[in-house]
Design an enzyme around this catalytic site. Structure first.
Site, short mmCIF file in Angstrom:
data_model
loop_
_atom_site.label_atom_id
_atom_site.label_comp_id
_atom_site.label_asym_id
_atom_site.label_seq_id
_atom_site.Cartn_x
_atom_site.Cartn_y
_atom_site.Cartn_z
N ASP A 1 -4.69 -1.49 8.09
CA ASP A 1 -4.32 -2.74 7.51
C ASP A 1 -3.33 -3.63 8.35
OD1 ASP A 1 -3.72 -4.95 5.79
OD2 ASP A 1 -2.65 -3.73 4.30
N SER B 1 0.94 -1.16 0.17
CA SER B 1 -0.18 -0.02 0.03
C SER B 1 0.77 1.28 -0.11
CB SER B 1 -0.93 -0.08 1.22
OG SER B 1 -1.92 -1.18 1.14
N ASP C 1 3.19 2.97 17.78
CA ASP C 1 2.12 2.19 17.85
C ASP C 1 0.85 2.53 16.91
OD1 ASP C 1 0.35 0.21 19.51
OD2 ASP C 1 -0.87 1.84 19.46
#
Length: 276
Positions: free
Chosen positions: A160, A97, A139
């Site tokens: 994702d 991506s 994170d």
């Protein structure tokens, strides 16, 4: 579920995800205003289809290779994205991506990438060094909340994850609720694998409960009957998809279904609004 992407690069889920992501961003770019594209789980950015991991599963054979061989012109933008990182007819590399989004950038757009895994973050920086992308190592869910709303008035967040953690869906649900309160008009894309229908139906019920008005669900089931205990397909949740994207969606979904149907199966790909 463990979904280390280097083993699955270029599979049918990637074809669907990246085809729809390209269509979505291009629909948003019908307006000249700047976009901020944020990928929370960016991965390595670029994958070796001839590497040990990809060769072990061979999933690209039923994914990108089928899509490249399919003549439907609706798949041309996807094929162009794959061809852009390759030389020659046979693809040796697959763009994740981050590389797909980087190809779509206009001068006024921004790309923010995040990958927490140290090894993958190093690979990501290497894969994106010739692009203007900003790369973070944080994170994913903390970054998602910190980055919205973006400095530009419009943007897309792509979520994702590998779904390695038992609480992954719960974290997505909670973070989406908080992010939507901060940025109600923002576009969010959430990828998910499909394994067992009851598990997925339960999650959809939880997401409906968030009360988000424009919440689209797209599911791609590979087989005519579920295959117990294995990967059965994948899909996307999309918050606030633009009108131009939803209008163009039905023929694109049919093109993807036809291109990716396994031998002996018709497959199924569908879209529905979670909250009418």
């Amino acid at each position: 579920m463990n979904y280390r992407h280097s083993f699955h690069a270029g599979n049918s889920a990637d074809v669907v995800k990246h085809s729809l992501l390209i269509s979505l961003v291009q629909a948003l770019q019908n307006k000249q205003g700047a976009l901020t594209l944020i990928d929370t789980h960016a991965g390595c950015g670029l994958y070796d289809l001839e590497g040990t991991e990809a060769q072990r599963t061979g999933e690209a054979m039923q994914g990108v290779l089928q899509a490249l061989a399919d003549p439907n012109p609706l798949l041309n933008p996807y094929r162009a994205a794959v061809e852009a990182v390759n030389v020659g007819a046979e693809p040796k590399l697959y763009p994740g991506s981050p590389r797909v989004l980087a190809q779509l950038l206009r001068p006024q757009d921004f790309l923010v990438l995040n990958e927490k895994h140290p090894e993958d973050a190093r690979a990501l920086r290497k894969a994106m060094r010739d692009t203007p992308a900003a790369v973070h190592q944080r994170d994913a869910y903390e970054l998602w909340l910190a980055m919205v709303p973006p400095r530009t008035s419009r943007g897309v967040v792509v979520v994702d994850p590998p779904y390695e953690q038992q609480d992954e869906r719960a974290r997505i649900t909670a973070t989406l609720a908080a992010a939507h309160r901060k940025w109600a008009h923002g576009v969010t894309v959430i990828w998910f694998p499909l394994k067992e229908r009851p598990t997925h139906a339960h999650w959809k019920h939880k997401l409906r409960g968030l009360g988000i008005p424009k919440f689209l669900s797209i599911e791609h089931w590979l087989y005519d009957a579920d295959q117990p205990g294995i990967y059965n397909g994948a899909g996307l949740f999309i918050v606030n998809p633009p009108y131009a994207f939803t209008q163009a969606l039905p023929p694109l979904l049919e093109a993807l279904r036809a291109a990716l149907a396994p031998e002996g199966h018709r497959g199924e790909i569908s879209s529905e609004w979670l909250n009418e």
